[in-house]
Every structure is written in structure tokens, then in C-alpha cells.
Design a protein around this motif. Sequence first.
Motif, PDB file in Angstrom:
ATOM      1  N   ASP A   4       0.815  -1.212   0.000  1.00  0.00           N
ATOM      2  CA  ASP A   4       0.000   0.000   0.000  1.00  0.00           C
ATOM      3  C   ASP A   4       0.848   1.261   0.000  1.00  0.00           C
ATOM      4  O   ASP A   4       0.486   2.258  -0.615  1.00  0.00           O
ATOM      5  CB  ASP A   4      -0.926   0.007   1.225  1.00  0.00           C
ATOM      6  CG  ASP A   4      -2.111  -0.927   1.034  1.00  0.00           C
ATOM      7  OD1 ASP A   4      -2.301  -1.385  -0.110  1.00  0.00           O
ATOM      8  OD2 ASP A   4      -2.818  -1.181   2.012  1.00  0.00           O
ATOM      9  N   ARG A   7       2.021   1.903  -3.580  1.00  0.00           N
ATOM     10  CA  ARG A   7       0.906   2.310  -4.436  1.00  0.00           C
ATOM     11  C   ARG A   7       0.417   3.698  -4.059  1.00  0.00           C
ATOM     12  O   ARG A   7       0.094   4.515  -4.923  1.00  0.00           O
ATOM     13  CB  ARG A   7      -0.228   1.298  -4.320  1.00  0.00           C
ATOM     14  CG  ARG A   7       0.075  -0.055  -4.949  1.00  0.00           C
ATOM     15  CD  ARG A   7      -1.181  -0.878  -5.075  1.00  0.00           C
ATOM     16  NE  ARG A   7      -1.738  -1.258  -3.789  1.00  0.00           N
ATOM     17  CZ  ARG A   7      -1.414  -2.377  -3.148  1.00  0.00           C
ATOM     18  NH1 ARG A   7      -0.546  -3.207  -3.675  1.00  0.00           N
ATOM     19  NH2 ARG A   7      -1.972  -2.662  -1.994  1.00  0.00           N
ATOM     20  N   ILE A 325     -13.964  -2.468  -9.476  1.00  0.00           N
ATOM     21  CA  ILE A 325     -14.518  -3.628  -8.783  1.00  0.00           C
ATOM     22  C   ILE A 325     -16.041  -3.578  -8.668  1.00  0.00           C
ATOM     23  O   ILE A 325     -16.664  -4.516  -8.195  1.00  0.00           O
ATOM     24  CB  ILE A 325     -13.902  -3.781  -7.371  1.00  0.00           C
ATOM     25  CG1 ILE A 325     -14.067  -2.488  -6.571  1.00  0.00           C
ATOM     26  CG2 ILE A 325     -12.442  -4.165  -7.475  1.00  0.00           C
ATOM     27  CD1 ILE A 325     -13.507  -2.563  -5.165  1.00  0.00           C
ATOM     28  N   ARG A 338     -14.152   6.418  -5.138  1.00  0.00           N
ATOM     29  CA  ARG A 338     -12.971   5.900  -4.432  1.00  0.00           C
ATOM     30  C   ARG A 338     -13.161   4.448  -4.030  1.00  0.00           C
ATOM     31  O   ARG A 338     -12.212   3.659  -4.016  1.00  0.00           O
ATOM     32  CB  ARG A 338     -12.692   6.745  -3.190  1.00  0.00           C
ATOM     33  CG  ARG A 338     -12.288   8.188  -3.496  1.00  0.00           C
ATOM     34  CD  ARG A 338     -12.272   9.018  -2.235  1.00  0.00           C
ATOM     35  NE  ARG A 338     -12.460  10.432  -2.534  1.00  0.00           N
ATOM     36  CZ  ARG A 338     -12.806  11.342  -1.649  1.00  0.00           C
ATOM     37  NH1 ARG A 338     -13.017  10.995  -0.388  1.00  0.00           N
ATOM     38  NH2 ARG A 338     -12.944  12.593  -2.010  1.00  0.00           N
ATOM     39  N   ASP A 339     -14.384   4.094  -3.669  1.00  0.00           N
ATOM     40  CA  ASP A 339     -14.657   2.728  -3.236  1.00  0.00           C
ATOM     41  C   ASP A 339     -14.944   1.793  -4.410  1.00  0.00           C
ATOM     42  O   ASP A 339     -15.102   0.590  -4.218  1.00  0.00           O
ATOM     43  CB  ASP A 339     -15.856   2.719  -2.273  1.00  0.00           C
ATOM     44  CG  ASP A 339     -15.564   3.502  -0.998  1.00  0.00           C
ATOM     45  OD1 ASP A 339     -14.381   3.549  -0.601  1.00  0.00           O
ATOM     46  OD2 ASP A 339     -16.511   4.070  -0.422  1.00  0.00           O
ATOM     47  N   TYR A 341     -12.914   1.416  -7.036  1.00  0.00           N
ATOM     48  CA  TYR A 341     -11.669   0.953  -7.622  1.00  0.00           C
ATOM     49  C   TYR A 341     -10.736   0.372  -6.568  1.00  0.00           C
ATOM     50  O   TYR A 341     -10.768   0.777  -5.404  1.00  0.00           O
ATOM     51  CB  TYR A 341     -10.944   2.107  -8.312  1.00  0.00           C
ATOM     52  CG  TYR A 341     -11.578   2.552  -9.611  1.00  0.00           C
ATOM     53  CD1 TYR A 341     -11.147   2.041 -10.836  1.00  0.00           C
ATOM     54  CD2 TYR A 341     -12.610   3.491  -9.618  1.00  0.00           C
ATOM     55  CE1 TYR A 341     -11.717   2.454 -12.023  1.00  0.00           C
ATOM     56  CE2 TYR A 341     -13.190   3.902 -10.804  1.00  0.00           C
ATOM     57  CZ  TYR A 341     -12.734   3.382 -12.005  1.00  0.00           C
ATOM     58  OH  TYR A 341     -13.299   3.783 -13.176  1.00  0.00           O
ATOM     59  N   GLU A 342      -9.907  -0.546  -7.026  1.00  0.00           N
ATOM     60  CA  GLU A 342      -8.782  -0.994  -6.241  1.00  0.00           C
ATOM     61  C   GLU A 342      -7.518  -0.800  -7.075  1.00  0.00           C
ATOM     62  O   GLU A 342      -7.573  -0.816  -8.314  1.00  0.00           O
ATOM     63  CB  GLU A 342      -8.926  -2.460  -5.841  1.00  0.00           C
ATOM     64  CG  GLU A 342      -8.813  -3.438  -6.994  1.00  0.00           C
ATOM     65  CD  GLU A 342      -8.782  -4.886  -6.518  1.00  0.00           C
ATOM     66  OE1 GLU A 342      -8.943  -5.126  -5.313  1.00  0.00           O
ATOM     67  OE2 GLU A 342      -8.589  -5.785  -7.372  1.00  0.00           O
ATOM     68  N   ARG A 344      -3.712  -2.133  -7.954  1.00  0.00           N
ATOM     69  CA  ARG A 344      -2.888  -3.331  -7.823  1.00  0.00           C
ATOM     70  C   ARG A 344      -1.804  -3.327  -8.893  1.00  0.00           C
ATOM     71  O   ARG A 344      -1.934  -2.715  -9.947  1.00  0.00           O
ATOM     72  CB  ARG A 344      -3.740  -4.589  -7.986  1.00  0.00           C
ATOM     73  CG  ARG A 344      -4.400  -4.704  -9.361  1.00  0.00           C
ATOM     74  CD  ARG A 344      -5.115  -6.016  -9.546  1.00  0.00           C
ATOM     75  NE  ARG A 344      -5.594  -6.184 -10.921  1.00  0.00           N
ATOM     76  CZ  ARG A 344      -5.583  -7.326 -11.565  1.00  0.00           C
ATOM     77  NH1 ARG A 344      -5.120  -8.420 -10.979  1.00  0.00           N
ATOM     78  NH2 ARG A 344      -6.031  -7.408 -12.803  1.00  0.00           N
ATOM     79  N   LEU A 378      -8.533   8.575  -6.030  1.00  0.00           N
ATOM     80  CA  LEU A 378      -7.747   7.536  -5.371  1.00  0.00           C
ATOM     81  C   LEU A 378      -6.566   8.134  -4.608  1.00  0.00           C
ATOM     82  O   LEU A 378      -6.194   7.632  -3.543  1.00  0.00           O
ATOM     83  CB  LEU A 378      -7.254   6.518  -6.394  1.00  0.00           C
ATOM     84  CG  LEU A 378      -8.320   5.605  -6.992  1.00  0.00           C
ATOM     85  CD1 LEU A 378      -7.723   4.712  -8.068  1.00  0.00           C
ATOM     86  CD2 LEU A 378      -8.961   4.744  -5.902  1.00  0.00           C
ATOM     87  N   TYR A 382      -5.840   7.447  -0.626  1.00  0.00           N
ATOM     88  CA  TYR A 382      -4.629   6.882  -0.061  1.00  0.00           C
ATOM     89  C   TYR A 382      -3.873   7.900   0.804  1.00  0.00           C
ATOM     90  O   TYR A 382      -3.140   7.506   1.710  1.00  0.00           O
ATOM     91  CB  TYR A 382      -3.722   6.351  -1.171  1.00  0.00           C
ATOM     92  CG  TYR A 382      -4.130   4.991  -1.657  1.00  0.00           C
ATOM     93  CD1 TYR A 382      -3.604   3.838  -1.078  1.00  0.00           C
ATOM     94  CD2 TYR A 382      -5.056   4.847  -2.684  1.00  0.00           C
ATOM     95  CE1 TYR A 382      -3.981   2.572  -1.514  1.00  0.00           C
ATOM     96  CE2 TYR A 382      -5.442   3.584  -3.126  1.00  0.00           C
ATOM     97  CZ  TYR A 382      -4.901   2.458  -2.531  1.00  0.00           C
ATOM     98  OH  TYR A 382      -5.270   1.221  -2.958  1.00  0.00           O
TER      99      TYR A 382
END
Length: 385
Positions: A4, A7, A325, A338-339, A341-342, A344, A378, A382
Motif C-alpha cells: 500500500d 501504491r 470492482i 474511491r470505493d 476501484y482498487e 494493484r 484515489l 490513499y
Amino acid sequence: MRGDTCRRSLLCFFHEWVSCKPIFLTHAFWSCGTNVYHFHSTHKKVYRTQILFPIPRIGEQPYFIARDVARRAIVLSVRGTMSVQDCITDSMYKPVLLNANAIEMPHLSGPQLHCHAGVVTATNFILSDLDRHGILSTIFFGDTIKTHESALSKSAPDHLEGSEDEHKNWTLVLCGHSLGAGIATVLALHLRKVFQNIRVWGIEPPGGLLSAELAAACREWMVSITHGCDIITRLSGPCLLKLRRDLVDALVRCKVNKFSLLTRMTCVPDSVEESDLLLEPGCEAHEATLLRRDFEQFHIKQINERPLMAAPLYPPGRLLHLRRISPVNKEMSAASIRDTYEVRWISAQELMFQGLLVNETFFTDHFPDKVVAVLSELAQKYQRR
């Protein structure tokens, strides 16, 4: 940095770069072939009227050089696809060989040096233009460096002379979106032998850009980002061939007529199951089996005659995937996005193995404004962690 933390840092960095905050631009240089424009801003805003925009020819990609005092970086940004000429450059996808000595990789040979032909053409243009105007070497080294056969300090603006001491330890940052990201990558392969402190940030670069060996070599100094099911980052000759084969397979196995298929996919796409439309593999009628056999023979013959069509190419560097997602709609708030996407890491091989993911957003996912919006949200997400 790992997980994390890595990223999070990269997302915030990307967000600040793509936001294009003009307060950081204190000197800038714009070039497109023989049309060169330079301006110096002492204000917090860089006015758009100060940048003239000539129309380039095929393989002549406009680029922009700026100084970012806050990060002690000289930024070379290459424009992405924006014109018909750029689309023609994009379509020149069959690979050509890079010069192993020019990029200081003499251990590579043959297909290991494959690179998108259109990107190579545009890169050679910018390299020649940098050579002619000499901005970068004047900034970093004064008039002491030469590349190819001409001095890079030639035709440099007067106010940049003697700036080599000030910029001695600065970073050269190359960036771009789409076609611009691909060109920035290949530019870095050539420039890193002169400019040791170099970084590349590619936003949705072409998928069919470099051989596996060259793409992996870029991991040391490049990070690329891909958004959702973006078509361009997954696009290559082998992926197009795979899509064609999948379409023929679906045609052979389809058990409903075209009208029924279009009606159901248009009106109630979420309720349609694959088994409602397609037969199980091996259950096709004799006529369909003959069609598949004829296609396979044509496919093999075509690849044998034109092997470069199937040459495997990959997106460069380390790949950061903004993976959706859950569905996104226009009424969503920023917090909801924001919620949705993830973030990776994904390997180039995994991305290209997935092939083209055809859905309602695979084309719009490539639009820069969409990527900027997602990156912005995002990054804030973060930053709070």
C-alpha cells in the motif's frame, strides 16, 4: 516501499503530475518540427495564448519541455493521439528492430529488440529535434555535450545558457498519455546513456509497444498506469488475432438468430447467460464445423506469410492497474468512486493474456479526463491512510 505504501506514493505522484498545476512551470519550450516556441513565465499562471500549436505531419509528435522547480526536475511531455496523423502513427503497429548499441543493450538481438514501428518513427523525429535545438543538454551540461553529429546546444534560448550548475543534480522526467507514453518510453531508452537520472511516467501506454525483454528492462526507471478495461493498453497484434478467433468461435457456437441476439443483448444484457446463446464446445452443426476448419486454415496461412502480425509485444515498465470492482455511473459521488476501484500491480504478461475486454467502457476508459478523475479520487483516498 512495498504494498500500500508504494501504491499510495505512486498514486499521489501521478495525480500531481497529471493535474498540470501551472505554478510549477517557470520555463517552457514547445517544439513541433521547425516550429519552435519558447516563453518564460514569472507569474503563477502560464497563459494558453503563449503556446502556438502547429499541425504536425505523420510521425512528428509535438512535445513540451518545462522546468519543475519544486521537484527539481526537467519535464519532457509528449502529446498523445489527437489528430488523424497520430492515428496513422498508431496504426503502424508491426514491429521494427531497435539499434541494440544505441540503447546500450548489445546482449539483445532479433525479436528481443522489437518495437512498435510508428513509435520508433516518432521517437527518431523527437531525437533529431532535440539534437537540433539543444534544449536538454544546454540545461544540464551547457554546450559541452554532443549526440549524433550535431551539438545539442545549438539554437538554445539565451536565458538557459550557463544553467548547467543549477540543474546538475536534477531529474529528467519523461511522461505522456497513450501514444505519447509509448514515445516517452523509447526516448528514455535512448536518452538514459546521457542523462543518468531519468524517470518515465506513462499513462495508458500502447500494449503492443516493446518485446518482453525491453519491457522488463524499463521496470528500473518507469511506471505505467492502466485504467479499467482500457483498450489501448491491451491492444497488440496477438490480441487482435485472439479477438478475431473468439468472434469466429462465438459465431460457430451461436444457437439464436441475429435479431434475437441483438434484442436480448440490448434490452436485458445483465440477465443473459452464455448458455442461453452459445452451444457447448464440440456440439456445433456440421456446417459450423466446416466454417471453423476453413478459418483455422486461413489463420495459420496468414501468420506464416506475415509472422510480424503475431509478434508478442507488451506495455513497458511496472504496471499499476486501476481496477474497477463495481459499476460506475454518472450520479456517483467522489467518495463512491474511491470505493469503486482498487489499485494493484499487474504484470505485462498477465494484462496481455487477458486480451481485449470488450464492454461498455473499454473505449472511454482510455480518455485522459477519465483517468485524471479516478487518479484524483484515489490519491485523496490513499493520502488519508
